[in-house]
Design a protein around this motif. Structure first.
Motif, mmCIF file in Angstrom:
data_model
loop_
_atom_site.group_PDB
_atom_site.id
_atom_site.type_symbol
_atom_site.label_atom_id
_atom_site.label_comp_id
_atom_site.label_asym_id
_atom_site.label_seq_id
_atom_site.Cartn_x
_atom_site.Cartn_y
_atom_site.Cartn_z
ATOM 1 N N GLU A 280 -22.043 -20.755 -18.465
ATOM 2 C CA GLU A 280 -22.389 -22.168 -18.247
ATOM 3 C C GLU A 280 -22.396 -22.515 -16.759
ATOM 4 O O GLU A 280 -23.230 -23.295 -16.299
ATOM 5 C CB GLU A 280 -21.382 -23.048 -19.002
ATOM 6 C CG GLU A 280 -21.707 -24.504 -18.951
ATOM 7 C CD GLU A 280 -22.210 -25.048 -20.276
ATOM 8 O OE1 GLU A 280 -22.601 -26.214 -20.267
ATOM 9 O OE2 GLU A 280 -22.220 -24.327 -21.281
ATOM 10 N N LYS A 281 -21.501 -21.914 -16.007
ATOM 11 C CA LYS A 281 -21.388 -22.269 -14.584
ATOM 12 C C LYS A 281 -22.622 -21.862 -13.775
ATOM 13 O O LYS A 281 -22.800 -22.320 -12.650
ATOM 14 C CB LYS A 281 -20.126 -21.670 -13.968
ATOM 15 C CG LYS A 281 -20.128 -20.164 -13.825
ATOM 16 C CD LYS A 281 -18.824 -19.694 -13.200
ATOM 17 C CE LYS A 281 -18.841 -18.210 -12.902
ATOM 18 N NZ LYS A 281 -17.636 -17.791 -12.186
ATOM 19 N N TYR A 282 -23.485 -21.014 -14.348
ATOM 20 C CA TYR A 282 -24.684 -20.570 -13.629
ATOM 21 C C TYR A 282 -25.959 -21.287 -14.082
ATOM 22 O O TYR A 282 -27.055 -20.918 -13.666
ATOM 23 C CB TYR A 282 -24.875 -19.064 -13.777
ATOM 24 C CG TYR A 282 -23.787 -18.237 -13.143
ATOM 25 C CD1 TYR A 282 -23.181 -18.624 -11.949
ATOM 26 C CD2 TYR A 282 -23.362 -17.056 -13.740
ATOM 27 C CE1 TYR A 282 -22.172 -17.868 -11.378
ATOM 28 C CE2 TYR A 282 -22.360 -16.296 -13.158
ATOM 29 C CZ TYR A 282 -21.770 -16.705 -11.989
ATOM 30 O OH TYR A 282 -20.783 -15.953 -11.418
ATOM 31 N N LEU A 283 -25.826 -22.291 -14.937
ATOM 32 C CA LEU A 283 -27.019 -22.973 -15.453
ATOM 33 C C LEU A 283 -27.850 -23.629 -14.357
ATOM 34 O O LEU A 283 -29.059 -23.799 -14.524
ATOM 35 C CB LEU A 283 -26.636 -24.001 -16.521
ATOM 36 C CG LEU A 283 -26.163 -23.400 -17.842
ATOM 37 C CD1 LEU A 283 -25.736 -24.507 -18.797
ATOM 38 C CD2 LEU A 283 -27.225 -22.515 -18.474
ATOM 39 N N SER A 284 -27.261 -23.966 -13.238
ATOM 40 C CA SER A 284 -28.010 -24.590 -12.129
ATOM 41 C C SER A 284 -28.476 -23.551 -11.102
ATOM 42 O O SER A 284 -29.048 -23.906 -10.077
ATOM 43 C CB SER A 284 -27.155 -25.641 -11.438
ATOM 44 O OG SER A 284 -26.024 -25.021 -10.845
ATOM 45 N N LYS A 285 -28.251 -22.278 -11.403
ATOM 46 C CA LYS A 285 -28.648 -21.211 -10.476
ATOM 47 C C LYS A 285 -30.059 -20.723 -10.774
ATOM 48 O O LYS A 285 -30.520 -20.715 -11.912
ATOM 49 C CB LYS A 285 -27.675 -20.021 -10.578
ATOM 50 C CG LYS A 285 -26.247 -20.348 -10.175
ATOM 51 C CD LYS A 285 -26.161 -20.614 -8.700
ATOM 52 C CE LYS A 285 -24.728 -20.784 -8.236
ATOM 53 N NZ LYS A 285 -24.651 -20.986 -6.800
ATOM 54 N N ALA A 286 -30.746 -20.302 -9.726
ATOM 55 C CA ALA A 286 -32.101 -19.754 -9.854
ATOM 56 C C ALA A 286 -31.975 -18.258 -10.145
ATOM 57 O O ALA A 286 -31.851 -17.448 -9.243
ATOM 58 C CB ALA A 286 -32.892 -19.999 -8.580
ATOM 59 N N VAL A 287 -32.006 -17.926 -11.425
ATOM 60 C CA VAL A 287 -31.750 -16.565 -11.872
ATOM 61 C C VAL A 287 -33.024 -15.723 -12.009
ATOM 62 O O VAL A 287 -32.968 -14.521 -12.166
ATOM 63 C CB VAL A 287 -30.956 -16.576 -13.203
ATOM 64 C CG1 VAL A 287 -31.813 -17.089 -14.342
ATOM 65 C CG2 VAL A 287 -30.360 -15.219 -13.528
ATOM 66 N N PHE A 288 -34.189 -16.362 -11.918
ATOM 67 C CA PHE A 288 -35.454 -15.640 -12.100
ATOM 68 C C PHE A 288 -36.452 -16.027 -11.029
ATOM 69 O O PHE A 288 -36.548 -17.193 -10.651
ATOM 70 C CB PHE A 288 -36.043 -15.940 -13.491
ATOM 71 C CG PHE A 288 -37.297 -15.171 -13.788
ATOM 72 C CD1 PHE A 288 -37.285 -13.787 -13.883
ATOM 73 C CD2 PHE A 288 -38.506 -15.821 -13.957
ATOM 74 C CE1 PHE A 288 -38.453 -13.076 -14.140
ATOM 75 C CE2 PHE A 288 -39.672 -15.128 -14.221
ATOM 76 C CZ PHE A 288 -39.639 -13.747 -14.311
ATOM 77 N N LYS A 289 -37.198 -15.041 -10.556
ATOM 78 C CA LYS A 289 -38.270 -15.310 -9.596
ATOM 79 C C LYS A 289 -39.599 -15.179 -10.334
ATOM 80 O O LYS A 289 -40.108 -14.082 -10.559
ATOM 81 C CB LYS A 289 -38.200 -14.346 -8.420
ATOM 82 C CG LYS A 289 -39.181 -14.704 -7.324
ATOM 83 C CD LYS A 289 -39.005 -13.845 -6.091
ATOM 84 C CE LYS A 289 -39.990 -14.263 -5.020
ATOM 85 N NZ LYS A 289 -39.935 -13.370 -3.873
ATOM 86 N N HIS A 290 -40.128 -16.320 -10.709
ATOM 87 C CA HIS A 290 -41.386 -16.384 -11.455
ATOM 88 C C HIS A 290 -42.544 -16.079 -10.505
ATOM 89 O O HIS A 290 -42.541 -16.529 -9.364
ATOM 90 C CB HIS A 290 -41.529 -17.787 -12.060
ATOM 91 C CG HIS A 290 -42.660 -17.918 -13.007
ATOM 92 N ND1 HIS A 290 -43.947 -18.152 -12.589
ATOM 93 C CD2 HIS A 290 -42.703 -17.848 -14.353
ATOM 94 C CE1 HIS A 290 -44.739 -18.216 -13.637
ATOM 95 N NE2 HIS A 290 -44.009 -18.042 -14.721
ATOM 96 N N PRO A 291 -43.559 -15.323 -10.971
ATOM 97 C CA PRO A 291 -44.678 -14.966 -10.083
ATOM 98 C C PRO A 291 -45.440 -16.166 -9.520
ATOM 99 O O PRO A 291 -46.008 -16.081 -8.433
ATOM 100 C CB PRO A 291 -45.602 -14.123 -10.961
ATOM 101 C CG PRO A 291 -44.905 -13.876 -12.227
ATOM 102 C CD PRO A 291 -43.683 -14.729 -12.293
ATOM 103 N N MET A 292 -45.459 -17.285 -10.243
ATOM 104 C CA MET A 292 -46.188 -18.466 -9.764
ATOM 105 C C MET A 292 -45.234 -19.587 -9.318
ATOM 106 O O MET A 292 -45.506 -20.253 -8.339
ATOM 107 C CB MET A 292 -47.122 -18.994 -10.860
ATOM 108 C CG MET A 292 -48.282 -18.052 -11.133
ATOM 109 S SD MET A 292 -49.275 -18.348 -12.622
ATOM 110 C CE MET A 292 -49.346 -20.068 -12.819
#
Length: 176
Positions: free
Chosen positions: A130-142
């Motif tokens: 839960e503590k990582y819900l505001s983290k950018a965990v993925f780098k989307h191609p677009m």
């Protein structure tokens, strides 16, 4: 599990079922027909690899823990633009890692592969801290760096986008 994430998983599962329902009744020959670009099986393979790759990437990024960057307003705006683009029937080249989908699966094999990957997606989301819900965990191609909720949305938008392609292929091969 976070209620928002559970809702997104439920929606994703429903959309995947609708995707497979849309091709019900097509023969293996029709599913593999590449006369009009990618075959239906290739589209399914592409979607499967994209989802599985997203989870693999996020699993690796999770190792950074608290060092993951925060999901920022710019990412939210780019994600909104991405959603708009994927809702359209516009076409563009797939990112290199998912641009040459396999075509040698039978429909049953594809369903089994997808089911295994989906189980991994669900397990990842269920165990996501839960503590990582505001983290950018993925780098989307677009869209660039996005959080888990947006990553699930992007998988969903991606599937809906390719439903246009499957509809176009079905029409071209004479099946509605």
């Amino acid at each position: 599990m976070n209620r928002t994430l559970q809702t997104k998983l439920t929606q994703l599962e429903s959309e995947t079922k609708a995707l497979f329902d849309s091709i019900e009744g097509l023969s293996e020959e029709q599913l593999h027909d590449q006369s009009y670009g990618w075959s239906v099986i290739q589209v399914l393979s592409h979607l499967h690899v994209a989802e599985a790759g997203t989870v693999i990437y996020m699993t690796k990024k999770m190792q950074a823990g608290d060092k993951m960057p925060n999901f920022k307003m710019g990412g939210k705006l780019r994600m909104a633009l991405t959603r708009t683009m994927l809702r359209s029937s516009l076409r563009w080249k797939a990112p290199k890692p998912v641009s040459n989908p396999k075509s040698d699966y039978s429909l049953d094999e594809m369903k089994k592969q997808w089911e295994k990957s989906r189980q991994k997606t669900v397990a990842f989301v269920e165990t996501y801290p839960e503590k990582y819900l505001s983290k950018a965990v993925f780098k989307h191609p677009m869209a660039g760096r996005i959080d888990l909720a947006s990553a699930l949305d992007s998988i969903s938008y991606h599937q809906r986008h390719h439903l246009h392609q499957i509809t176009r292929i079905k029409k071209a091969i004479g099946s509605n």
